[in-house]
Design an enzyme around this catalytic site. Structure first.
Site, PDB file in Angstrom:
ATOM      1  N   ASN A   1      46.871  32.893  40.329  1.00 55.47           N
ATOM      2  CA  ASN A   1      46.927  32.183  41.606  1.00 55.47           C
ATOM      3  C   ASN A   1      48.185  32.527  42.400  1.00 55.47           C
ATOM      4  O   ASN A   1      48.165  32.538  43.629  1.00 55.47           O
ATOM      5  CB  ASN A   1      46.874  30.668  41.359  1.00 55.47           C
ATOM      6  CG  ASN A   1      45.538  30.213  40.792  1.00 55.47           C
ATOM      7  OD1 ASN A   1      44.591  30.978  40.709  1.00 55.47           O
ATOM      8  ND2 ASN A   1      45.472  28.961  40.399  1.00 55.47           N
TER       9      ASN A   1
ATOM     10  N   GLU B   1      40.546  35.352  41.796  1.00 53.85           N
ATOM     11  CA  GLU B   1      39.729  34.123  41.855  1.00 53.85           C
ATOM     12  C   GLU B   1      39.442  33.679  43.291  1.00 53.85           C
ATOM     13  O   GLU B   1      39.556  32.494  43.629  1.00 53.85           O
ATOM     14  CB  GLU B   1      40.405  32.997  41.065  1.00 53.85           C
ATOM     15  CG  GLU B   1      40.461  33.266  39.577  1.00 53.85           C
ATOM     16  CD  GLU B   1      40.989  32.084  38.763  1.00 53.85           C
ATOM     17  OE1 GLU B   1      41.474  31.113  39.353  1.00 53.85           O
ATOM     18  OE2 GLU B   1      40.905  32.143  37.516  1.00 53.85           O
TER      19      GLU B   1
ATOM     20  N   GLU C   1      41.471  37.392  32.460  1.00 54.13           N
ATOM     21  CA  GLU C   1      42.082  36.114  32.071  1.00 54.13           C
ATOM     22  C   GLU C   1      41.191  35.462  31.029  1.00 54.13           C
ATOM     23  O   GLU C   1      40.013  35.201  31.292  1.00 54.13           O
ATOM     24  CB  GLU C   1      42.256  35.168  33.268  1.00 54.13           C
ATOM     25  CG  GLU C   1      43.371  35.546  34.220  1.00 54.13           C
ATOM     26  CD  GLU C   1      43.645  34.473  35.271  1.00 54.13           C
ATOM     27  OE1 GLU C   1      43.503  33.274  34.947  1.00 54.13           O
ATOM     28  OE2 GLU C   1      43.984  34.842  36.409  1.00 54.13           O
TER      29      GLU C   1
ATOM     30  N   GLU D   1      52.612  36.046  34.697  1.00 55.57           N
ATOM     31  CA  GLU D   1      52.510  35.464  36.026  1.00 55.57           C
ATOM     32  C   GLU D   1      53.778  34.676  36.341  1.00 55.57           C
ATOM     33  O   GLU D   1      54.401  34.098  35.455  1.00 55.57           O
ATOM     34  CB  GLU D   1      51.295  34.530  36.126  1.00 55.57           C
ATOM     35  CG  GLU D   1      51.124  33.907  37.520  1.00 55.57           C
ATOM     36  CD  GLU D   1      49.826  33.126  37.701  1.00 55.57           C
ATOM     37  OE1 GLU D   1      49.594  32.611  38.800  1.00 55.57           O
ATOM     38  OE2 GLU D   1      49.054  33.042  36.718  1.00 55.57           O
TER      39      GLU D   1
END
Length: 495
Positions: free
Chosen positions: A72, A173, A292, A27
């Site tokens: 995110n 998410e 994750e 990420e």
């Protein structure tokens, strides 16, 4: 002294272990990409800017699939910012981690890395601030033959042949209030269904992963998962699961109940999938993508404060963390019939098994635990019969010995993974083999007397795997004695 008896029958097959359970996650967070896997300024960088030492270490882990670019981060990422000549790529303020993103590393760099590493690429599209059409365009860029707008753009950027990205995450998410573009389940389901429809119209062979609830602790769990799967239906092949575990109470018995908690989370979402399949009268069900998972609680620094590649959530992993890493993997193997993808988050610097410091590289304790499993991942997961001592945990009685087993009939070998969860007592183990004859057995052990022992840049071999010799065998059984708090892998050659 505790004791456990294990019955191993090669006919008790759960399912083939999916190689994609041994995946990772990159990420744009902290120093995972920049100063981690990608560091053109390093003396150790190759011609493409990738750290050779990091790649060599990651090859030891034999990871199979790599998720990118978030997390995110994905919910605010516009993929077209990260393609084309680097001098024309915009530098932006990204909001997930409040950092500066130069976009020097993007889609084409990631695909080049995957090919170097022999990783299956797994891409998470932006369904936070992005649109379903933007997601579809990314599929065209990656997977279509030359002759259309975005495929031609890929060719101009140096890749004439399609990348053939098979796995696509429909956001990240989205049930979390912290997420950019967070919406209720119904609104996410509509957005994800629209994206999946256009993405699969562009490339019918891709497989999509819908966002499940962000963790078993969430108030959305598991109602969100049910509502999303009901609405998206066959346009989603998988539902995602996430879990980060903590040891804030410094209680090894509580911490070592992680395997039971992961089992329960998997089984609840598996039951939800089966329910939705029956409700929708569908011929196929959603499988589980645990994309994750990790241990994370010591370093909670998540605000980049407008810096480029700041040091964020760089966890120092100790020996007990390595044992919990093994518990996650044991659980995935035990649920091989439903867990088909899993991604350790992440692979370098950010809550990772590897750390860089300048041109130095450190293999953390969790590196050695993951490697013990990934080296022996081919075969069928067997349903074991276990009897022995237990200890009490939040999920009820938990066996002192956490186990899984992979059997390859073709290769005539069996690997038995055992974790002694008692921090104080040895465990005497007897494993009975039914219908199999032992030719040879060798063992590896990860053990340290101090649960808090860590590897450091100055002393890198404090916690490493070593030969395990406290094992004997007869024609159809194995016997051994595991020290307190230890992870053992037995490799059995079958005659």
């Amino acid at each position: 002294m505790k004791s456990t008896e294990i019955n191993i029958d090669p006919l008790q097959v759960i399912d083939r272990v999916s190689p994609n359970v041994f995946g990772g996650f990159i990420e744009h967070l902290g120093r995972c990409v920049y100063q981690g896997i990608y560091d053109p300024g390093s003396a150790l960088a190759d011609e493409d800017g990738f750290r050779v030492d990091v790649m060599t270490a990651l090859k030891e882990l034999q990871m199979t699939i790599m998720r990118y670019p978030g997390g995110n981060f994905a919910s605010g990422y516009h993929w077209e910012d990260g393609i084309g000549p680097r001098e024309k790529r915009p530098t932006v303020r990204e909001l997930a981690w409040q950092s500066i993103e130069t976009n020097a590393f993007g889609t084409d760099e990631f695909m080049r890395l995957c090919r170097k590493m022999d990783w299956e690429p797994m891409v998470a599209v932006n369904l936070g601030t992005g649109t379903p059409e933007e997601a579809r365009n990314w599929v065209e860029y990656c997977n279509s033959e030359i002759g259309t707008r975005y495929a031609n753009l890929r060719s101009i950027n140096g890749a004439k042949k399609p990348y053939g990205v098979r796995y696509w995450c429909l956001g990240n998410e989205m049930d979390g209030p912290w997420q950019l573009g967070h919406v209720p389940a119904k609104e996410y389901a509509i957005r994800a269904q629209q994206a999946a429809k256009m993405m699969k119209d562009c490339d019918p062979v891709i497989e999509t992963i819908a966002c499940g609830s962000s963790g078993a602790f969430m108030p959305t769990f598991p109602a969100w998962d049910r509502e999303v799967m009901e609405y998206i239906g066959p346009l989603s092949n998988y539902i995602s699961l996430h879990r980060y575990v903590r040891n804030d109470d410094n209680d090894p018995f509580k911490f070592f109940g992680t395997g039971a908690k992961v089992d329960r989370q998997i089984e609840i979402i598996d039951a939800t999938c089966r329910y939705v399949q029956a409700l929708n009268k569908a011929s196929e069900r959603n499988f589980l993508c645990f994309d994750e998972w990790n241990i994370w609680y010591k370093n909670m620094t998540m605000d980049g404060k407008g810096k480029f590649a700041p040091s964020l959530i760089e966890e120092e992993y100790n020996f007990e963390d390595a044992l919990v890493t093994g518990q996650f993997l044991n659980s995935f193997i035990r649920h091989a019939d439903v867990v088909k993808i899993a991604n350790l988050a992440q692979v370098v610097n950010v809550i990772a098994p590897l750390k860089t410091r300048g041109d130095e590289l450190l293999k953390q304790t969790t590196f050695h635990a993951f490697k013990l499993y990934s080296e022996r991942k081919e075969g069928d997961s067997l349903r074991l019969g276990i009897s022995g001592d237990f200890f009490d945990a939040d999920e009820g009685p938990v066996p002192c010995l956490d186990t899984s087993c992979i059997y390859s009939k073709d290769q005539r070998n069996l690997s038995l993974f055992m974790i002694n969860l008692s921090p104080t007592d040895k465990v005497s183990v007897t494993a009975n083999l039914f219908g199999l004859e032992v030719e040879r057995v060798v063992g590896q052990i990860l053990h340290h007397k101090d649960l808090k022992a860590v590897n450091t840049f100055e002393k890198q071999d404090t916690v490493v795997a070593k030969d395990f010799t406290d094992i004997s065998s007869t024609l159809d059984s194995l016997q051994g004695e595991l020290p307190p708090a230890s992870l053992v892998r037995l490799d059995v050659s079958i005659s």
